[in-house]
Design a protein around this motif. Structure first.
Motif, mmCIF file in Angstrom:
data_model
loop_
_atom_site.group_PDB
_atom_site.id
_atom_site.type_symbol
_atom_site.label_atom_id
_atom_site.label_comp_id
_atom_site.label_asym_id
_atom_site.label_seq_id
_atom_site.Cartn_x
_atom_site.Cartn_y
_atom_site.Cartn_z
ATOM 1 N N ILE A 1 -3.440 -6.837 -6.414
ATOM 2 C CA ILE A 1 -3.724 -8.156 -5.844
ATOM 3 C C ILE A 1 -2.859 -8.337 -4.601
ATOM 4 N N MET A 2 -3.513 -8.466 -3.468
ATOM 5 C CA MET A 2 -2.818 -8.543 -2.185
ATOM 6 C C MET A 2 -2.582 -9.989 -1.768
ATOM 7 N N VAL A 3 -1.327 -10.293 -1.429
ATOM 8 C CA VAL A 3 -0.948 -11.618 -0.943
ATOM 9 C C VAL A 3 -0.043 -11.432 0.269
ATOM 10 N N GLY A 4 0.285 -12.535 0.925
ATOM 11 C CA GLY A 4 1.146 -12.473 2.102
ATOM 12 C C GLY A 4 0.355 -12.350 3.381
ATOM 13 N N GLY A 5 0.960 -12.786 4.486
ATOM 14 C CA GLY A 5 0.263 -12.822 5.768
ATOM 15 C C GLY A 5 -0.269 -11.484 6.236
ATOM 16 N N PHE A 6 0.479 -10.391 6.019
ATOM 17 C CA PHE A 6 0.032 -9.068 6.465
ATOM 18 C C PHE A 6 -1.158 -8.575 5.648
ATOM 19 N N SER A 7 -1.364 -9.158 4.456
ATOM 20 C CA SER A 7 -2.509 -8.779 3.628
ATOM 21 C C SER A 7 -3.832 -9.211 4.253
ATOM 22 N N GLU A 8 -3.781 -10.075 5.245
ATOM 23 C CA GLU A 8 -4.994 -10.473 5.950
ATOM 24 C C GLU A 8 -5.518 -9.353 6.851
ATOM 25 N N SER A 9 -4.703 -8.332 7.062
ATOM 26 C CA SER A 9 -5.102 -7.223 7.927
ATOM 27 C C SER A 9 -6.224 -6.406 7.279
ATOM 28 N N LYS A 10 -7.363 -6.340 7.955
ATOM 29 C CA LYS A 10 -8.490 -5.547 7.457
ATOM 30 C C LYS A 10 -8.139 -4.060 7.452
ATOM 31 N N ILE A 11 -7.304 -3.637 8.375
ATOM 32 C CA ILE A 11 -6.894 -2.232 8.435
ATOM 33 C C ILE A 11 -6.082 -1.878 7.201
ATOM 34 N N LEU A 12 -5.148 -2.733 6.825
ATOM 35 C CA LEU A 12 -4.334 -2.503 5.623
ATOM 36 C C LEU A 12 -5.204 -2.564 4.370
ATOM 37 N N GLN A 13 -6.072 -3.557 4.289
ATOM 38 C CA GLN A 13 -6.959 -3.685 3.124
ATOM 39 C C GLN A 13 -7.800 -2.425 2.936
ATOM 40 N N SER A 14 -8.372 -1.940 4.019
ATOM 41 C CA SER A 14 -9.249 -0.770 3.948
ATOM 42 C C SER A 14 -8.496 0.465 3.477
ATOM 43 N N GLU A 15 -7.281 0.672 3.984
ATOM 44 C CA GLU A 15 -6.494 1.843 3.599
ATOM 45 C C GLU A 15 -6.149 1.809 2.114
ATOM 46 N N ILE A 16 -5.793 0.636 1.604
ATOM 47 C CA ILE A 16 -5.429 0.532 0.192
ATOM 48 C C ILE A 16 -6.660 0.721 -0.694
ATOM 49 N N GLN A 17 -7.771 0.117 -0.311
ATOM 50 C CA GLN A 17 -8.996 0.282 -1.100
ATOM 51 C C GLN A 17 -9.436 1.747 -1.138
ATOM 52 N N ASN A 18 -9.342 2.430 -0.010
ATOM 53 C CA ASN A 18 -9.742 3.839 0.047
ATOM 54 C C ASN A 18 -8.770 4.746 -0.712
ATOM 55 N N SER A 19 -7.505 4.351 -0.773
ATOM 56 C CA SER A 19 -6.485 5.180 -1.413
ATOM 57 C C SER A 19 -6.481 5.037 -2.931
ATOM 58 N N PHE A 20 -7.026 3.921 -3.437
ATOM 59 C CA PHE A 20 -7.023 3.677 -4.885
ATOM 60 C C PHE A 20 -8.426 3.285 -5.353
ATOM 61 N N PRO A 21 -9.375 4.221 -5.295
ATOM 62 C CA PRO A 21 -10.779 3.892 -5.587
ATOM 63 C C PRO A 21 -11.027 3.465 -7.034
ATOM 64 N N SER A 22 -10.163 3.853 -7.964
ATOM 65 C CA SER A 22 -10.383 3.512 -9.371
ATOM 66 C C SER A 22 -9.734 2.188 -9.781
ATOM 67 N N ILE A 23 -9.056 1.521 -8.820
ATOM 68 C CA ILE A 23 -8.381 0.253 -9.099
ATOM 69 C C ILE A 23 -9.049 -0.844 -8.270
ATOM 70 N N ASP A 24 -9.284 -1.997 -8.879
ATOM 71 C CA ASP A 24 -9.865 -3.121 -8.152
ATOM 72 C C ASP A 24 -8.813 -3.720 -7.212
ATOM 73 N N VAL A 25 -9.098 -3.689 -5.919
ATOM 74 C CA VAL A 25 -8.192 -4.265 -4.927
ATOM 75 C C VAL A 25 -8.742 -5.622 -4.514
ATOM 76 N N LEU A 26 -7.956 -6.662 -4.745
ATOM 77 C CA LEU A 26 -8.390 -8.028 -4.478
ATOM 78 C C LEU A 26 -7.445 -8.694 -3.492
#
Length: 542
Positions: A349-374
Motif C-alpha cells: 500500500i503506497m502512501v506519501g507524496g512521492f507515491s503519486e509518481s506514476k514512474i515509481l508506481q509502475s516500477e513497483i507494480q512490475n517488480s512485484f507481479p504477485s502482490i497487489d500494489v495499491l
C-alpha cells in the motif's frame, strides 16, 4: 483502549511539506486538514524564514515568497531561510541540543530553534482555526500526535519531542508515531485487511522512504510483524538529479549568480514539470529558466533545448532523473519481501507524496507481479489522517518489532570458562568482567506496546552512591557478548536515581523498560523498600 482526550491533532512535519489534521472524539471520522494558498494545498512547503535577529517571521509559501521579494532588492542577505532541513536528524552523527544547521545560503542557527519554530507555527495555526470557528477547548483536552520517520533512531525521536515541548506541547499530551504506522490507519488501508492478511505500508515522502509490515489480528487491531526499515530515497532525490543535470549542461558560475527569487521559480517550475512528465499523453516538459542562465549559450550543446525562457526536455530525458531513488526503493523492497515474517504478503500500500509518481508506481507494480500494489486516495495526506486516528485509538497497533538489539553496559562477576580474559578487572578486591552487553531487547523481537516490560536488576558499584548511570548500546547482531563487539554502538544513557542508602552496595534496583508507541520508557523500583525512583533516557549527544 481509546484516548480520553476530546480532540486528536496530528502534525506532519515533513522534509518537503508539512501540515496538520484534527478531529473530535465524538465525531472522529470527520477529519479536518490544514489548508494553504487559498485552499489549493493540504500541506505547505517546510520552509521557515527568520529575520536578521533570528526571530521567526513566516512559514511555507509565505516564507519562500517573502525571501524571493527581498532578494529582488538585495535586502535578503541577513535573513535566514531553511528548507529541506529535516534530514539533518538522520545525517548528524552526534545529534544534540546544540546541533546547528545551515540555511539555503549557508548561515547557521540552532537546529532546535528552527524545528521548534516550525512546530509552534503549525500548532498555533491549528488553534487559531478552532478559535475562528468559535470552538473553545482546553489545552488538557488535546492529544497531540507528531509523526516521525520509521527509520529514525532514538536520538532523533527525542530531539523532536524536545522541539515540540519547546513549541508549547507538553509531554503528557504528546504522542510520537511512526509515519507508515499512521498511514496504515487511514480508512482505505486498515479496513481492507481481512483477519490474518499481511500488508506492507510503503511511505514515500520527500526525504525518507519508510516501510512497515502489518498483519491484522483476530481482535480487529494490527501487529507490526517486521522491524521498521527504509532509507533516504525520497522525492527530493529527483530534485537533486535535476540540479546535477543543470550543472552538467551549464557552467557553475551561472548558478552562483542566480538570485533567490529566480532559484525559487526554477524549483517551482520543475515541480510542475515532474507532474506533467507523468501524464500518459506527455511528450515533453517545459521548465522556466532565468536570463542569468540562458544568455550566451551558443557553445553549449543544451542550447537546442532552450526556446525563449523555457528549457524543453523530452520525456526520455526526464525519466532518468527518477531512476536512482526508484531503483533503491525497489531493491530494498525485494530484500524485505523474502524475509520469512513477510511471506504471503497480500498488499503493498503506497502512501506519501512521492507515491503519486506514476514512474515509481509502475516500477513497483512490475517488480512485484504477485502482490497487489495499491495507491491510496490522496496519498500525501494519508499519514496525517491516520495519525489523527491513532491519537483517538492508540491501541489499534498492539505490537511492534524491535529494530535493534538493545543492551546495557554492566560489570559482572568474572567466570573463567565463560568470559574473555581481556575483560578481567578487579574492583574493591573482587574479580569482575567489564564491558558486558546485558541484553534488554533483541532485534526483530515482538514488543507489546505499553505492556511488555523488561526487568533488569542493577546496583551501586561504590559506597554512598545515590544514582546510577547506565550506558545504552545497540547492535544489528542478535547476541552481542560485549559492548566492544563489532557492530555495537553507544547511543545514550539511562540514569536511575537511588537516594536511599539502606543496604549500601547490597542494594538492588529493578529497572523496567517498555515501548510507549515509538519510544523507550523506563521505571525503577528499590527491591528492598519498594520505593519508585526516577529513571530517564538520554540519547542526545552520543
Amino acid at each position: 483502549m481509546a484516548s480520553n482526550k476530546v480532540l486528536s491533532v496530528a502534525v506532519d512535519f515533513g522534509t518537503s511539506c508539512s501540515g496538520y489534521a484534527f478531529s473530535f472524539q465524538h465525531n472522529k471520522e470527520n477529519i479536518k486538514t490544514s489548508s494553504w494558498a487559498g485552499g489549493d494545498y493540504i500541506k505547505a512547503p517546510t520552509s521557515i524564514l527568520f529575520n536578521p535577529q533570528k526571530e521567526f517571521d513566516s512559514f511555507g509559501f509565505e516564507a519562500e515568497d517573502k525571501l524571493a521579494e527581498l532578494s529582488k532588492t538585495g535586502t535578503h542577505k541577513d535573513w535566514y531561510l531553511f528548507k529541506q532541513f529535516k534530514l539533518v536528524l538522520m545525517k548528524e552523527n552526534k545529534l544534540s541540543r546544540s546541533t546547528v544547521i545551515n540555511d539555503v545560503s549557508g548561515k547557521q542557527m540552532l537546529a532546535m530553534d528552527v524545528f521548534s519554530a516550525g512546530i509552534k507555527f503549525l500548532k498555533d495555526t491549528m488553534l487559531t482555526t478552532l478559535r475562528i470557528q468559535s470552538m473553545i477547548i482546553r489545552d488538557t483536552d488535546i492529544q497531540w500526535v507528531l509523526t516521525v520517520p520509521a527509520i529514525w533512531d532514538d536520538a532523533a525521536k527525542q530531539f523532536m519531542r524536545l522541539a515540540a515541548n519547546k513549541a508549547g506541547i507538553p509531554n503528557e499530551s504528546l504522542m510520537l508515531v511512526l509515519e507508515p504506522d499512521a498511514a496504515a490507519m487511514s480508512a482505505s488501508c486498515f479496513s481492507m485487511l481481512a483477519e490474518g492478511e499481511k500488508c506492507m505500508i510503503l511511505d514515500c515522502g520527500g526525504g525518507t522512504i519508510d516501510v512497515s509490515v502489518m498483519k491484522k489480528n483476530s481482535r480487529g487491531s494490527v501487529d507490526c510483524i517486521y522491524r521498521p526499515t527504509g532509507g533516504v530515497w525520497g522525492g527530493t532525490k529527483v530534485d537533486d538529479a535535476f540540479q546535477e543535470f543543470l550543472l552538467t549542461h551549464f557552467e557553475n558560475d551561472r548558478f552562483q549568480s542566480m538570485k533567490q527569487h529566480e532559484i525559487l521559480l526554477v524549483q517551482r517550475s520543475f515541480e510542475s514539470a515532474k507532474k506533467k512528465a507523468q501524464e500518459p499523453s506527455a511528450v515533453n516538459v517545459r521548465i522556466w529558466l532565468p536570463i542569468t542562465i540562458r544568455t550566451d549559450i551558443d557553445q553549449l550543446p543544451i542550447r537546442q533545448s532552450i526556446v525563449g525562457d523555457k528549457l524543453i526536455l523530452d520525456i526520455d530525458q526526464v525519466v532518468p532523473l527518477f531512476q536512482k531513488p526508484v531503483r533503491s526503493i525497489v531493491s530494498h523492497l525485494q530484500n524485505v519481501v523474502i524475509e520469512p515474517e513477510v511471506s504471503g504478503l497480500k498488499y503493498i500500500i503506497m502512501v506519501g507524496g512521492f507515491s503519486e509518481s506514476k514512474i515509481l508506481q509502475s516500477e513497483i507494480q512490475n517488480s512485484f507481479p504477485s502482490i497487489d500494489v495499491l495507491v491510496v486516495e490522496d496519498p500525501s495526506s494519508a499519514v496525517l489522517r491516520g495519525a489523527v486516528v491513532l491519537g483517538h485509538d492508540p491501541k489499534i497497533i498492539e505490537s511492534k518489532r524491535s529494530a535493534y538489539t538493545y543492551g546495557i553496559e554492566v560489570i559482572s562477576h568474572f567466570r573463567e570458562r565463560y568470559h574473555d580474559k581481556s575483560k578481567l578487572t578487579v574492583i574493591d578486591g573482587e574479580t569482575k568482567c567489564k564491558d558486558v552487553f546485558d541484553k534488554v531487547m533483541e532485534i526483530n523481537e515482538t514488543i507489546k506496546i505499553n505492556e511488555t516490560k523488561v526487568e533488569k536488576i542493577y546496583g551501586p558499584s561504590q559506597f554512598g552512591q545515590k544514582s546510577c548511570t547506565l550506558a545504552i548500546y545497540r547492535s544489528k547482531n542478535v547476541n552481542p557478548s560485549y559492548v566492544t563487539d563489532s557492530g555495537c554502538e553507544l547511543i545514550g544513557q539511562l540514569r536511575v536515581d537511588m537516594p536511599d542508602l539502606t543496604g549500601e552496595k547490597n542494594r538492588q534496583v529493578a529497572v523496567t523498560t517498555c515501548f510507549e508507541e515509538t519510544e523507550l520508557r523506563a521505571e525503577a523500583v528499590d527491591k528492598t523498600t519498594g520505593r519508585k525512583y526516577t529513571a530517564s533516557f538520554e540519547f542526545l549527544g552520543y
